[in-house]
Design a protein around this motif. Structure first.
Motif, PDB file in Angstrom:
ATOM      1  N   LEU A 168       0.959  -1.212  -0.007  1.00 54.38           N
ATOM      2  CA  LEU A 168      -0.021  -0.016   0.093  1.00 54.38           C
ATOM      3  C   LEU A 168       0.895   1.307  -0.078  1.00 54.38           C
ATOM      4  O   LEU A 168       0.775   2.290  -0.752  1.00 54.38           O
ATOM      5  N   LEU A 169       1.784   1.349   0.790  1.00 55.64           N
ATOM      6  CA  LEU A 169       2.870   2.401   0.767  1.00 55.64           C
ATOM      7  C   LEU A 169       3.307   2.517  -0.579  1.00 55.64           C
ATOM      8  O   LEU A 169       3.705   3.728  -0.891  1.00 55.64           O
ATOM      9  N   GLY A 170       3.960   1.551  -1.222  1.00 54.17           N
ATOM     10  CA  GLY A 170       4.248   1.744  -2.590  1.00 54.17           C
ATOM     11  C   GLY A 170       3.578   2.532  -3.456  1.00 54.17           C
ATOM     12  O   GLY A 170       3.713   3.255  -4.410  1.00 54.17           O
ATOM     13  N   VAL A 171       2.230   1.637  -3.332  1.00 60.21           N
ATOM     14  CA  VAL A 171       1.204   2.434  -4.123  1.00 60.21           C
ATOM     15  C   VAL A 171       0.939   4.095  -4.080  1.00 60.21           C
ATOM     16  O   VAL A 171       0.803   4.772  -5.014  1.00 60.21           O
ATOM     17  N   VAL A 172       0.938   4.222  -2.733  1.00 56.76           N
ATOM     18  CA  VAL A 172       0.777   5.654  -2.457  1.00 56.76           C
ATOM     19  C   VAL A 172       1.902   6.421  -2.800  1.00 56.76           C
ATOM     20  O   VAL A 172       1.690   7.601  -3.656  1.00 56.76           O
ATOM     21  N   VAL A 173       3.014   6.193  -2.836  1.00 62.49           N
ATOM     22  CA  VAL A 173       4.353   6.659  -3.279  1.00 62.49           C
ATOM     23  C   VAL A 173       4.211   6.936  -4.852  1.00 62.49           C
ATOM     24  O   VAL A 173       4.473   7.802  -5.277  1.00 62.49           O
ATOM     25  N   LEU A 174       3.810   5.663  -5.507  1.00 65.25           N
ATOM     26  CA  LEU A 174       3.842   5.876  -6.830  1.00 65.25           C
ATOM     27  C   LEU A 174       2.739   6.758  -7.510  1.00 65.25           C
ATOM     28  O   LEU A 174       2.904   7.647  -8.698  1.00 65.25           O
ATOM     29  N   VAL A 175       1.675   6.920  -6.993  1.00 64.22           N
ATOM     30  CA  VAL A 175       0.597   7.855  -7.169  1.00 64.22           C
ATOM     31  C   VAL A 175       1.164   9.122  -6.814  1.00 64.22           C
ATOM     32  O   VAL A 175       0.744   9.948  -7.948  1.00 64.22           O
ATOM     33  N   LEU A 176       1.513   9.422  -5.822  1.00 65.80           N
ATOM     34  CA  LEU A 176       2.044  10.837  -5.642  1.00 65.80           C
ATOM     35  C   LEU A 176       3.164  11.277  -6.520  1.00 65.80           C
ATOM     36  O   LEU A 176       3.023  12.344  -7.020  1.00 65.80           O
ATOM     37  N   ALA A 177       4.149  10.407  -6.771  1.00 63.25           N
ATOM     38  CA  ALA A 177       5.023  10.800  -7.699  1.00 63.25           C
ATOM     39  C   ALA A 177       4.501  10.900  -9.159  1.00 63.25           C
ATOM     40  O   ALA A 177       5.095  11.993 -10.039  1.00 63.25           O
ATOM     41  N   TRP A 178       3.497  10.402  -9.636  1.00 63.85           N
ATOM     42  CA  TRP A 178       3.013  10.365 -10.895  1.00 63.85           C
ATOM     43  C   TRP A 178       2.320  11.831 -11.030  1.00 63.85           C
ATOM     44  O   TRP A 178       2.193  12.228 -11.879  1.00 63.85           O
ATOM     45  N   GLN A 179       1.513  12.294  -9.886  1.00 64.93           N
ATOM     46  CA  GLN A 179       1.071  13.599  -9.715  1.00 64.93           C
ATOM     47  C   GLN A 179       2.034  14.711 -10.040  1.00 64.93           C
ATOM     48  O   GLN A 179       1.686  15.449 -10.753  1.00 64.93           O
ATOM     49  N   VAL A 180       3.170  14.487  -9.282  1.00 70.97           N
ATOM     50  CA  VAL A 180       4.226  15.633  -9.392  1.00 70.97           C
ATOM     51  C   VAL A 180       4.792  15.506 -10.875  1.00 70.97           C
ATOM     52  O   VAL A 180       4.980  16.651 -11.587  1.00 70.97           O
ATOM     53  N   HIS A 181       4.992  14.504 -11.474  1.00 72.88           N
ATOM     54  CA  HIS A 181       5.548  14.374 -12.695  1.00 72.88           C
ATOM     55  C   HIS A 181       4.737  14.902 -13.731  1.00 72.88           C
ATOM     56  O   HIS A 181       4.899  15.677 -14.546  1.00 72.88           O
TER      57      HIS A 181
END
Length: 178
Positions: free
Chosen positions: A49-62
């Motif tokens: 779950l933590l990995g998915v949250v970080v990936l979603v946040l990083a995708w938003q920043v990108h």
């Protein structure tokens, strides 16, 4: 603020330290009879779950950083981008260390794999170690996604020299010959 990419050898070092600690704790558990190996199933789920949250946040920043400024429909908090970058770096290093930790426990438990306790612990460690390895990869990808695109500032060769395009006088070379 200038953030640097995390060097590859940091991940390797974290994984090796985790491996040594995992083997050490498994051997200590064998000597003392204290069951210290394995991982509860919710740990793997929480790490995923933590990995998915970080990936979603990083995708938003990108997505925000690569969108044309004229087409942006919302305001993005720059601190959210910084926090996401720090979170991605931390997830990558923690994922490497935990992958080593669970891998070390697997290595130390393999000689006892025929016992049901150890076979269950090996399975738990294998699943959690795989999720931790995936978190390391997500952290590396998230760190790359948070990277800003290059800035076409005044020193960029594609940008016209500022004075010439407006017809302003250019500073002359050293006038010490006068």
């Amino acid at each position: 603020m200038k953030a640097r990419r995390t060097p590859w050898w940091y991940y390797l070092l974290a994984m090796l330290l985790g491996l040594a600690a995992g083997v050490g704790i498994a051997k200590y558990g064998e000597r003392t009879g204290l069951p210290l190996i394995g991982a509860p199933w919710f740990v793997a789920a929480l790490l995923a779950l933590l990995g998915v949250v970080v990936l979603v946040l990083a995708w938003q920043v990108h997505k925000y950083a690569t969108t044309d400024p004229a087409k942006r429909s919302s305001v993005f908090d720059p601190m959210k981008a910084v926090y996401t970058l720090v979170l991605a770096k931390a997830l990558g290093l923690a994922g490497a260390a935990l992958a080593g930790w669970y891998g070390g426990q697997i290595l130390a438990s393999l000689p006892h794999a025929q016992a049901s306790y150890f076979s269950e612990a090996i399975l738990e460690c294998a699943i959690t170690g795989a999720v931790s390895l995936a978190d390391m990869v997500i952290g590396i990808i998230g760190e790359r996604l948070c990277q800003l695109p290059p800035n076409d500032g005044p020193e960029h060769p594609k940008v016209a020299e500022p004075g010439r395009s407006r017809g302003l006088a250019q500073p002359t070379a050293n006038r010490s010959a006068e």
